[in-house]
Design an enzyme around this catalytic site. Sequence first.
Site, short mmCIF file in Angstrom:
data_model
loop_
_atom_site.label_atom_id
_atom_site.label_comp_id
_atom_site.label_asym_id
_atom_site.label_seq_id
_atom_site.Cartn_x
_atom_site.Cartn_y
_atom_site.Cartn_z
N ARG A 99 6.48 -1.64 3.34
CA ARG A 99 6.83 -2.15 4.67
C ARG A 99 6.75 -1.00 5.66
O ARG A 99 7.15 0.12 5.35
CB ARG A 99 8.27 -2.69 4.69
CG ARG A 99 8.56 -3.83 3.74
CD ARG A 99 7.92 -5.13 4.13
NE ARG A 99 8.34 -5.53 5.47
CZ ARG A 99 7.76 -6.50 6.16
NH1 ARG A 99 6.75 -7.16 5.67
NH2 ARG A 99 8.19 -6.80 7.37
N HIS A 117 3.12 9.44 -0.64
CA HIS A 117 1.87 8.81 -0.20
C HIS A 117 0.74 9.31 -1.11
O HIS A 117 0.65 10.50 -1.38
CB HIS A 117 1.58 9.16 1.25
CG HIS A 117 0.34 8.51 1.77
ND1 HIS A 117 0.29 7.17 2.08
CD2 HIS A 117 -0.89 9.01 2.03
CE1 HIS A 117 -0.93 6.87 2.49
NE2 HIS A 117 -1.67 7.97 2.47
N GLN A 181 0.62 12.13 -11.79
CA GLN A 181 1.14 13.37 -11.19
C GLN A 181 2.28 13.08 -10.21
O GLN A 181 3.19 13.91 -10.05
CB GLN A 181 0.01 14.14 -10.50
CG GLN A 181 -1.03 14.68 -11.47
CD GLN A 181 -0.39 15.54 -12.55
OE1 GLN A 181 0.38 16.46 -12.27
NE2 GLN A 181 -0.69 15.23 -13.80
#
Length: 194
Positions: A99, A117, A181
């Site tokens: 969101r 991210h 990772q």
Amino acid sequence: MKNIVILISGSGSNMAAIVQTAQAEQWAQRLGASVCAVISNRPDAAGLAVAQSHGIATEVVAHTAFAAEPHPREAFDAALMATIDRHQPHLVVLAGFMRILTPGFVAHYSGRLINIHPSLLPAFTGLRTHERALEAGCKFAGATVHRVTHELDHGEILAQVVVPVLPNDTADTLAERVLAQEHVMYPRAVAALL
């Protein structure tokens, strides 16, 4: 105790990595911190069952319930903030929470809100990061943990991990290696903040 609230929308694999690391490394004893709640905007998020299996409280604030509101994003964020604030969070950790948050929400948790991210920010903000990295001919990809600001996928970079792009990589194979990772880096970044 420093309470950590984790927000998810799906499988919660990064959330699970944080929870497992917190338990294995005894964050409660060593850092005075624990994951106290996992909240999802989707009632069917598989990560909710994962959190429950670790004895962590779970809640759902379904974004779809606010579709009829005059300002659905703001109404959802207000309800989400009220739910999070009941847990008195030291950190709010976005772990696959799909969101875009309003500036008011971000300001409310300023300095306490982090995200992961799947790119080496500032490159490839937004969606389709792995496809875009391959299309651009990148030799390296990776992931970034950053503080959340009102600007999408910006904010102070707290940690990054680099993954080589292999000659036969597809978006899926690259995503799989990056995610592995992420599961190592994200718990370390959270622990460093604590």
